[in-house]
Motif scaffolding. Sequence first.
Motif, PDB file in Angstrom:
ATOM      1  N   PRO A  50       0.813  -1.223   0.000  1.00 30.61           N
ATOM      2  CA  PRO A  50       0.000   0.000   0.000  1.00 30.61           C
ATOM      3  C   PRO A  50       0.844   1.270   0.000  1.00 30.61           C
ATOM      4  N   ASP A  51       0.373   2.258  -0.736  1.00 28.66           N
ATOM      5  CA  ASP A  51       0.890   3.616  -0.594  1.00 28.66           C
ATOM      6  C   ASP A  51       0.182   4.333   0.544  1.00 28.66           C
ATOM      7  N   VAL A  52      -1.095   3.959   0.768  1.00 28.78           N
ATOM      8  CA  VAL A  52      -1.914   4.585   1.814  1.00 28.78           C
ATOM      9  C   VAL A  52      -2.626   3.494   2.596  1.00 28.78           C
ATOM     10  N   LEU A  53      -2.570   3.586   3.918  1.00 27.25           N
ATOM     11  CA  LEU A  53      -3.397   2.772   4.801  1.00 27.25           C
ATOM     12  C   LEU A  53      -4.562   3.630   5.268  1.00 27.25           C
ATOM     13  N   HIS A  54      -5.783   3.204   4.951  1.00 24.01           N
ATOM     14  CA  HIS A  54      -6.978   3.989   5.275  1.00 24.01           C
ATOM     15  C   HIS A  54      -7.739   3.265   6.381  1.00 24.01           C
ATOM     16  N   ALA A  55      -7.650   3.807   7.594  1.00 21.40           N
ATOM     17  CA  ALA A  55      -8.307   3.230   8.763  1.00 21.40           C
ATOM     18  C   ALA A  55      -9.669   3.883   8.970  1.00 21.40           C
ATOM     19  N   HIS A  56     -10.549   3.156   9.672  1.00 21.45           N
ATOM     20  CA  HIS A  56     -11.926   3.622   9.860  1.00 21.45           C
ATOM     21  C   HIS A  56     -12.357   3.387  11.304  1.00 21.45           C
ATOM     22  N   ASP A  57     -12.724   4.482  11.981  1.00 24.37           N
ATOM     23  CA  ASP A  57     -13.293   4.444  13.323  1.00 24.37           C
ATOM     24  C   ASP A  57     -12.332   3.818  14.332  1.00 24.37           C
ATOM     25  N   TRP A  58     -12.827   3.649  15.574  1.00 22.73           N
ATOM     26  CA  TRP A  58     -11.939   3.257  16.669  1.00 22.73           C
ATOM     27  C   TRP A  58     -11.368   1.861  16.471  1.00 22.73           C
ATOM     28  N   HIS A  59     -12.100   0.993  15.787  1.00 19.74           N
ATOM     29  CA  HIS A  59     -11.654  -0.391  15.654  1.00 19.74           C
ATOM     30  C   HIS A  59     -10.262  -0.481  15.044  1.00 19.74           C
ATOM     31  N   THR A  60      -9.950   0.444  14.130  1.00 18.22           N
ATOM     32  CA  THR A  60      -8.647   0.410  13.455  1.00 18.22           C
ATOM     33  C   THR A  60      -7.871   1.705  13.677  1.00 18.22           C
ATOM     34  N   GLY A  61      -8.256   2.448  14.721  1.00 18.95           N
ATOM     35  CA  GLY A  61      -7.563   3.698  15.025  1.00 18.95           C
ATOM     36  C   GLY A  61      -6.103   3.495  15.397  1.00 18.95           C
ATOM     37  N   LEU A  62      -5.737   2.276  15.776  1.00 19.61           N
ATOM     38  CA  LEU A  62      -4.348   1.999  16.140  1.00 19.61           C
ATOM     39  C   LEU A  62      -3.436   1.964  14.914  1.00 19.61           C
ATOM     40  N   VAL A  63      -3.994   1.726  13.726  1.00 24.83           N
ATOM     41  CA  VAL A  63      -3.178   1.538  12.527  1.00 24.83           C
ATOM     42  C   VAL A  63      -2.241   2.720  12.256  1.00 24.83           C
TER      43      VAL A  63
END
Length: 491
Positions: free
Chosen positions: A136-149
């Motif tokens: 990936p060039d960009v990691l796109h996280a969504h909401d708290w579940h993946t906020g750690l990314v």
Amino acid sequence: MNVLFVSAEMAPFAKTGGLGDVASSLPRALRAKGIDARVVIPLYGPVQARYGDDLRHLFTYQFSRRSGTADVHVHTLEQDGVPVYFLESWPFFSGGEYIYTDLNWDRERFVFFSQAAMALAWELGLGRDGGEGWFPDVLHAHDWHTGLVPFLLHEARHAPEWQDVASVLTIHNMGYQGWEAGGYLWAAGVPGRHEPNLVYLDKTDNLLGIGIAYADKLNTVSPRHAVELHDRRFGEGLEGLIRARDADFSGILNGLDMQHFDPAADPVINHCYDATNFRAGRVQNKRALQNALGLEQDDNLPVIGIVSRLVDQKGFDFAIPGLRLILAETGAQLVALGAGDPDLETHLRTLEWDFNWKARVMIGYNPALSMRIYAGADLVLVPSRYEPCGLTQLMAMRYGALPVVRETGGLADTVENYDGGPADRGTGFTFLWEEDQAVRGTLRWAIDTFRGRRAAFERMQERAMRLDWSWDKPAQQYVAMYEQALAARRK
């Protein structure tokens, strides 16, 4: 550009709200613009049970952390041209009959998922999918579940392969944050978080707060809500972080899958129609809805529809008393579908018990019935206390049901208030105060318009149906945000 969506939900596999719709529709729109967007979600038990025959096992890798080494099995399929990866690993995501559980277990599960998703990106870069390698060039996280990314990426940048990878976080609902996750982070071997604003505000164990502090760019799902999140009323304790990140924060209105949600071709409604023939088509759906639910079939009785989760955010605690007055004072009928808080379910059901000849309340989740409500109701009530974007009002307008909404967030961005005259302006009816009398008065206004100014009412219906809520413009805004995030990393 390669973009990996890391999400807890993706329709149709796992969906409890708008997050699932966005994680499904937006990658498809991005791919139409030349972005190689892919999605990774957990392999929940219900997903495995329903879609297991369609899944292809891709590879297995081992992921080590402080508590031990986990085998992670990667499964895949394509959904409307979008490659989707499903991560299976016992005991976090392996069997069961649930998507979400209690917060304690979910915090541990999604800390693991964020770590495993980072490891997946690395494995894909090595060509473990049988290809030449995709990274990936960009990691796109969504909401708290993946906020750690975003933080995990920040920590990984000591390795040259990760240095130019950018992170983006989309906030779909600030009301859910993954609070007090410090113990789970320590147990998983996640390093300490030392970003100054995060430390100052004592949010180093808040998973959504961590994402806000460390993402290169972040957004929420409507321009109005982006402004609201700066304020304590809507920021839920994270408004200080939003203010600190204001230069990197924006609001991008969610789109709607205009092909999937299309009254001219929807197979689940009784009669298809479009903006040119909706007068004849919608009345057929209204009669079918009334007949199916045992209500009096009368074209001149306004039908108020509700399709909603029944939680505090949605405002039904103050809306139900206003609805009760409307049912007592007018001939309006009510058709409601929703589930959530047991007390709100009971209060809503009392409307059917007390007005059994004109009100029907169905507790549960029924996608086909929801579309029949949009196609047959004259009005759809959305009294939310806050609404980051909201899809209910978009689908209602798409199907020609005029929304009655509280003026907040995405509801304010998408519903134009009736002008009170010939409808030179307007696609619905809005109110501001969180009070039963505001609901009562606005519904009364809408009902009076339906009865006494039918030409104006129908003019708004046609205008609402012709609006373009497609993902084309929002997808271009996301592309621009990705480019800005990459430019910030690579300058």
